[in-house]
Design an enzyme around this catalytic site. Structure first.
Site, PDB file in Angstrom:
ATOM      1  N   TYR A   1      -1.830  -6.549   9.329  1.00 41.26           N
ATOM      2  CA  TYR A   1      -1.427  -5.378   8.532  1.00 41.26           C
ATOM      3  C   TYR A   1      -0.999  -4.228   9.441  1.00 41.26           C
ATOM      4  O   TYR A   1      -1.282  -4.231  10.627  1.00 41.26           O
ATOM      5  CB  TYR A   1      -2.491  -4.994   7.519  1.00 41.26           C
ATOM      6  CG  TYR A   1      -3.799  -4.354   7.953  1.00 41.26           C
ATOM      7  CD1 TYR A   1      -3.856  -3.056   8.464  1.00 41.26           C
ATOM      8  CD2 TYR A   1      -5.002  -5.022   7.764  1.00 41.26           C
ATOM      9  CE1 TYR A   1      -5.054  -2.455   8.792  1.00 41.26           C
ATOM     10  CE2 TYR A   1      -6.216  -4.433   8.100  1.00 41.26           C
ATOM     11  CZ  TYR A   1      -6.245  -3.141   8.618  1.00 41.26           C
ATOM     12  OH  TYR A   1      -7.440  -2.560   8.941  1.00 41.26           O
TER      13      TYR A   1
ATOM     14  N   TRP B   1       0.867  -1.179   0.000  1.00 40.64           N
ATOM     15  CA  TRP B   1       0.000   0.000   0.000  1.00 40.64           C
ATOM     16  C   TRP B   1       0.909   1.235   0.000  1.00 40.64           C
ATOM     17  O   TRP B   1       1.904   1.242   0.746  1.00 40.64           O
ATOM     18  CB  TRP B   1      -0.897  -0.013   1.243  1.00 40.64           C
ATOM     19  CG  TRP B   1      -1.888   1.112   1.295  1.00 40.64           C
ATOM     20  CD1 TRP B   1      -2.432   1.779   0.241  1.00 40.64           C
ATOM     21  CD2 TRP B   1      -2.462   1.673   2.479  1.00 40.64           C
ATOM     22  NE1 TRP B   1      -3.323   2.726   0.699  1.00 40.64           N
ATOM     23  CE2 TRP B   1      -3.360   2.690   2.059  1.00 40.64           C
ATOM     24  CE3 TRP B   1      -2.330   1.421   3.853  1.00 40.64           C
ATOM     25  CZ2 TRP B   1      -4.107   3.446   2.964  1.00 40.64           C
ATOM     26  CZ3 TRP B   1      -3.063   2.172   4.744  1.00 40.64           C
ATOM     27  CH2 TRP B   1      -3.945   3.174   4.301  1.00 40.64           C
TER      28      TRP B   1
ATOM     29  N   ASP C   1       1.671  -8.645  -0.687  1.00 39.62           N
ATOM     30  CA  ASP C   1       0.268  -8.283  -0.482  1.00 39.62           C
ATOM     31  C   ASP C   1      -0.065  -6.997  -1.240  1.00 39.62           C
ATOM     32  O   ASP C   1       0.618  -5.987  -1.089  1.00 39.62           O
ATOM     33  CB  ASP C   1       0.015  -8.047   1.016  1.00 39.62           C
ATOM     34  CG  ASP C   1      -1.422  -7.639   1.306  1.00 39.62           C
ATOM     35  OD1 ASP C   1      -2.260  -8.546   1.464  1.00 39.62           O
ATOM     36  OD2 ASP C   1      -1.707  -6.428   1.369  1.00 39.62           O
TER      37      ASP C   1
ATOM     38  N   HIS D   1     -11.829  -7.203   0.714  1.00 39.57           N
ATOM     39  CA  HIS D   1     -11.053  -6.191   1.448  1.00 39.57           C
ATOM     40  C   HIS D   1     -11.726  -5.776   2.765  1.00 39.57           C
ATOM     41  O   HIS D   1     -11.065  -5.540   3.762  1.00 39.57           O
ATOM     42  CB  HIS D   1     -10.835  -4.977   0.542  1.00 39.57           C
ATOM     43  CG  HIS D   1      -9.572  -4.243   0.816  1.00 39.57           C
ATOM     44  ND1 HIS D   1      -8.830  -3.640  -0.145  1.00 39.57           N
ATOM     45  CD2 HIS D   1      -8.902  -3.985   1.965  1.00 39.57           C
ATOM     46  CE1 HIS D   1      -7.756  -3.062   0.380  1.00 39.57           C
ATOM     47  NE2 HIS D   1      -7.799  -3.262   1.670  1.00 39.57           N
TER      48      HIS D   1
ATOM     49  N   TYR E   1      -5.255  -0.195  -4.271  1.00 39.69           N
ATOM     50  CA  TYR E   1      -4.014   0.520  -3.957  1.00 39.69           C
ATOM     51  C   TYR E   1      -3.510   1.265  -5.193  1.00 39.69           C
ATOM     52  O   TYR E   1      -3.179   0.658  -6.221  1.00 39.69           O
ATOM     53  CB  TYR E   1      -2.920  -0.443  -3.450  1.00 39.69           C
ATOM     54  CG  TYR E   1      -3.236  -1.122  -2.138  1.00 39.69           C
ATOM     55  CD1 TYR E   1      -4.267  -0.679  -1.304  1.00 39.69           C
ATOM     56  CD2 TYR E   1      -2.500  -2.213  -1.701  1.00 39.69           C
ATOM     57  CE1 TYR E   1      -4.559  -1.304  -0.101  1.00 39.69           C
ATOM     58  CE2 TYR E   1      -2.775  -2.844  -0.490  1.00 39.69           C
ATOM     59  CZ  TYR E   1      -3.811  -2.390   0.296  1.00 39.69           C
ATOM     60  OH  TYR E   1      -4.093  -3.011   1.484  1.00 39.69           O
TER      61      TYR E   1
HETATM   62  P1  NDP Z   1       3.347  -0.681   8.026  1.00 39.82           P
HETATM   63  O1  NDP Z   1       3.135  -0.874   9.492  1.00 39.82           O
HETATM   64  O2  NDP Z   1       3.844  -1.790   7.221  1.00 39.82           O
HETATM   65  O3  NDP Z   1       4.296   0.601   7.868  1.00 39.82           O
HETATM   66  C1  NDP Z   1       4.860   1.009   6.654  1.00 39.82           C
HETATM   67  C2  NDP Z   1       5.783   2.187   6.964  1.00 39.82           C
HETATM   68  O4  NDP Z   1       6.778   1.754   7.879  1.00 39.82           O
HETATM   69  C3  NDP Z   1       6.510   2.737   5.752  1.00 39.82           C
HETATM   70  O5  NDP Z   1       6.579   4.141   5.933  1.00 39.82           O
HETATM   71  C4  NDP Z   1       7.897   2.132   5.842  1.00 39.82           C
HETATM   72  O6  NDP Z   1       8.905   2.988   5.351  1.00 39.82           O
HETATM   73  C5  NDP Z   1       8.071   1.987   7.334  1.00 39.82           C
HETATM   74  N1  NDP Z   1       8.933   0.831   7.649  1.00 39.82           N
HETATM   75  C6  NDP Z   1       8.871  -0.426   7.146  1.00 39.82           C
HETATM   76  N2  NDP Z   1       9.843  -1.188   7.653  1.00 39.82           N
HETATM   77  C7  NDP Z   1      10.543  -0.397   8.508  1.00 39.82           C
HETATM   78  C8  NDP Z   1      11.678  -0.594   9.321  1.00 39.82           C
HETATM   79  N3  NDP Z   1      12.292  -1.789   9.376  1.00 39.82           N
HETATM   80  N4  NDP Z   1      12.137   0.442  10.056  1.00 39.82           N
HETATM   81  C9  NDP Z   1      11.524   1.653  10.019  1.00 39.82           C
HETATM   82  N5  NDP Z   1      10.446   1.903   9.273  1.00 39.82           N
HETATM   83  C10 NDP Z   1       9.957   0.888   8.508  1.00 39.82           C
HETATM   84  O7  NDP Z   1       1.967  -0.092   7.478  1.00 39.82           O
HETATM   85  P2  NDP Z   1       1.013  -0.390   6.244  1.00 39.82           P
HETATM   86  O8  NDP Z   1      -0.247   0.345   6.556  1.00 39.82           O
HETATM   87  O9  NDP Z   1       1.688  -0.145   4.969  1.00 39.82           O
HETATM   88  O10 NDP Z   1       0.658  -1.948   6.382  1.00 39.82           O
HETATM   89  C11 NDP Z   1       1.391  -2.955   5.726  1.00 39.82           C
HETATM   90  C12 NDP Z   1       0.618  -3.553   4.576  1.00 39.82           C
HETATM   91  O11 NDP Z   1      -0.587  -4.143   5.019  1.00 39.82           O
HETATM   92  C13 NDP Z   1       0.153  -2.531   3.534  1.00 39.82           C
HETATM   93  O12 NDP Z   1       1.223  -2.078   2.732  1.00 39.82           O
HETATM   94  C14 NDP Z   1      -0.898  -3.330   2.829  1.00 39.82           C
HETATM   95  O13 NDP Z   1      -0.310  -4.251   1.936  1.00 39.82           O
HETATM   96  C15 NDP Z   1      -1.579  -4.028   4.002  1.00 39.82           C
HETATM   97  N6  NDP Z   1      -2.731  -3.281   4.546  1.00 39.82           N
HETATM   98  C16 NDP Z   1      -3.976  -3.868   4.478  1.00 39.82           C
HETATM   99  C17 NDP Z   1      -5.094  -3.224   4.946  1.00 39.82           C
HETATM  100  C18 NDP Z   1      -6.425  -3.889   4.842  1.00 39.82           C
HETATM  101  O14 NDP Z   1      -7.439  -3.225   5.020  1.00 39.82           O
HETATM  102  N7  NDP Z   1      -6.471  -5.171   4.571  1.00 39.82           N
HETATM  103  C19 NDP Z   1      -5.015  -1.885   5.565  1.00 39.82           C
HETATM  104  C20 NDP Z   1      -3.661  -1.376   5.664  1.00 39.82           C
HETATM  105  C21 NDP Z   1      -2.582  -2.069   5.172  1.00 39.82           C
HETATM  106  P3  NDP Z   1       9.580   2.865   3.884  1.00 39.82           P
HETATM  107  O15 NDP Z   1       8.467   2.575   2.918  1.00 39.82           O
HETATM  108  O16 NDP Z   1      10.225   4.191   3.723  1.00 39.82           O
HETATM  109  O17 NDP Z   1      10.574   1.739   3.911  1.00 39.82           O
END
Ligand code: NDP
Length: 278
Positions: free
Chosen positions: A191, A20, A48, A111, A53
């Protein structure tokens, strides 16, 4: 490598990759693709995405990242509730397959619950599965009562997973939903497991546990999410450094002392908490 087995399918790594906010200009597209591929190389082979998205751009980016290595990967995508009618689900799936440049989706999720009857969506998902266009199906953002209703829906017991918000700041599901899923033999997908990279990662409790192990706070959050062996965490990382950290978290095991620190800062629920949704 920690593997989580679906009741009716292959095992997958306990940490995968979310997408996402990818392909939306926050990072260079090439960097995001490289980050996903580094993740694949390091064993984060579950990816995922969802039709909503980036209006399909995330699926397109995943399709590009997967080029030449589809067979080693496990692809999760999602149908939007507004498309989850009998015909709409099938159309949405076909469009996702095109964007992903593949002939099948390993796990296809509703979703969140929308206006179409569950029975109609479940029937469409079952048909797609029979045709081999999806190998498993599941749901997302379903609370315990929704899951119980799903189990009573014809064909509903084939549901492979429920993808939900789960991290140390969001532990409400530990009260009844996660135990229910474990009893049913159904893995959960967590997530936003690192709290979307926000204040969670600056919390003193995570820093303390991270310090004990010489790891980062994000790695602690991931080890927390997957600690019970029935949860697959899907952090999104658009940078190679974050992906490397996230892959290494597969080898981090929290001890009782760590959990005592986290429980004190983020107490587990003592009563039913309605499911939080992002
Ligand atoms: P996350 O908790 O995965 O956070 C993502 C953020 O954290 C990004 O800014 C990323 O930075 C940062 N990050 C990732 N790894 C690290 C690390 N090791 N150290 C520091 N910062 C880090 O949030 P999401 O909301 O993106 O959730 C993950 C996934 O879950 C989504 O991408 C999606 O695929 C799914 N999702 C599903 C939903 C649903 O309704 N089913 C709702 C929300 C999410 P950077 O990108 O700069 O590396």
């Amino acid at each position: 490598m920690r593997i989580i087995d679906f009741a009716d399918g292959d095992g997958v790594p306990a940490i995968g990759q979310g997408t996402w906010m990818m392909a939306e200009g926050h990072q260079l597209r090439d960097e995001e693709i490289k980050a996903l591929r580094v993740g694949f190389d390091l064993g984060l082979t579950l990816v995922d995405t969802a039709e909503i998205y980036g209006g399909g751009a995330s699926e397109e980016l995943v399709g590009e990242a997967m080029e030449g290595r589809r067979d080693e990967l496990f692809v999760v995508s999602k149908v939007a509730p507004s498309h989850a009618s009998s015909l709409g689900t099938i159309r949405a799936l076909e469009a996702s397959l095109k964007r992903l440049r593949t002939d099948r989706i390993d796990l296809y999720l509703l979703h969140w619950r929308g206006g179409f009857p569950l029975a109609e969506t479940v029937d469409a998902l079952g048909r797609l599965r029979q045709e081999g266009k999806i190998l498993m199906w599941g749901v997302s953002n379903f609370d315990t009562d929704d899951m119980q209703e799903l189990m009573e829906t014809p064909g509903g017991r084939a549901c492979a997973t429920n993808q939900i918000l789960y991290n140390p700041e969001e532990r409400g599901t530990e009260y009844d939903l996660l135990p229910w899923m474990r009893r049913e033999g159904m893995p959960a997908m967590a997530y936003s497991p690192v709290g979307q990279g926000g204040s969670l990662l600056r919390h003193e409790a995570l820093a303390r546990v991270a310090g004990r192990h010489g790891v980062s706070p994000a790695q602690v959050a991931l080890a927390f999410a997957i600690r019970d062996g029935n949860v697959i965490a899907i952090p999104k990382a658009g940078t190679q450094e974050h992906v490397r950290q996230n892959a290494a978290a597969l080898h981090l095991h929290l001890e009782a002392e760590d959990m005592a620190v986290l429980d004190a800062a983020f107490p587990p629920p003592s009563r039913k908490v309605p499911l939080s949704i992002i």
